[in-house]
Design a protein around this motif. Structure first.
Motif: not given
Length: 184
Positions: A82-83, A100-103, A94-95, A89-90
């Motif tokens: 698990s991440l 967290l966004g693409k920044n 899920q990406l 927990e992700f």
């Protein structure tokens, strides 16, 4: 000497400093470095190591062979790990960019845990060096306060913070002017 050098080489390659330098780990390079360690062990022990030796078990066996060692609790199955990021927990589907966004400049510290073990322990908000500096500062301040409390005299009246006319001089801009015979 050769064994220590090869072990230091693989330690340096897998060090946390590599992350800060943005040098990615490569499976082929790790495999090569492990092969170098195996060669150094053969050079250091030409008769071979006993079957129960942890170095032999670690180098010769797969992950299943490490189950009997003390490292067994640190080994995670890549299919079920698990991440965790920011206490959440992700999900496997899920990406990271979804949460967290693409920044690209965002720095994230994630931790892997065994499934069902709950969130990992949080890192300390204050590092050890910062804690020592704060303790030294507060100790010095406490000593100053003790010294002032024990002093019955008016020693503090000579301090700049105890000057009743300091604000007036500061506002007039004559705080740093010192001339004999002048009194502001």
């Amino acid at each position: 000497k050769t064994l220590l050098k090869t072990v230091q080489d693989i330690d340096d390659y897998t060090d946390k400093a590599q992350v800060q330098k943005r040098i990615p780990l490569n499976e082929n390079a790790i495999t090569d470095k492990l092969a170098n360690v195996r060669g150094a062990v053969v050079m250091a022990f030409p008769m071979g190591l006993p079957e129960w030796d942890l170095a032999k078990v670690s180098l010769d066996s797969s992950i299943d062979g490490l189950k009997m060692t003390g490292v067994a609790n640190e080994i995670l199955d890549p299919c079920t790990a698990s991440l965790w990021v920011a206490g959440k927990e992700f999900q496997r589907t899920q990406l990271v960019s979804d949460r967290l966004g693409k920044n690209e400049k965002t720095k994230v510290i994630g931790k892997l845990t065994k499934p069902g073990s709950g969130p990992p322990v949080r890192e300390a908000a204050v590092t050890e060096g910062e804690r020592k500096a704060m303790m030294a500062h507060y100790f010095k301040r406490q000593e100053d306060l003790k010294r002032l409390a024990e002093s019955n005299e008016d020693d503090y009246l000579g301090s700049s913070w105890a000057d009743p006319k300091a604000m007036k001089r500061n506002l007039q801009g004559v705080e740093q002017i010192k001339a004999p015979g002048l009194q502001f």
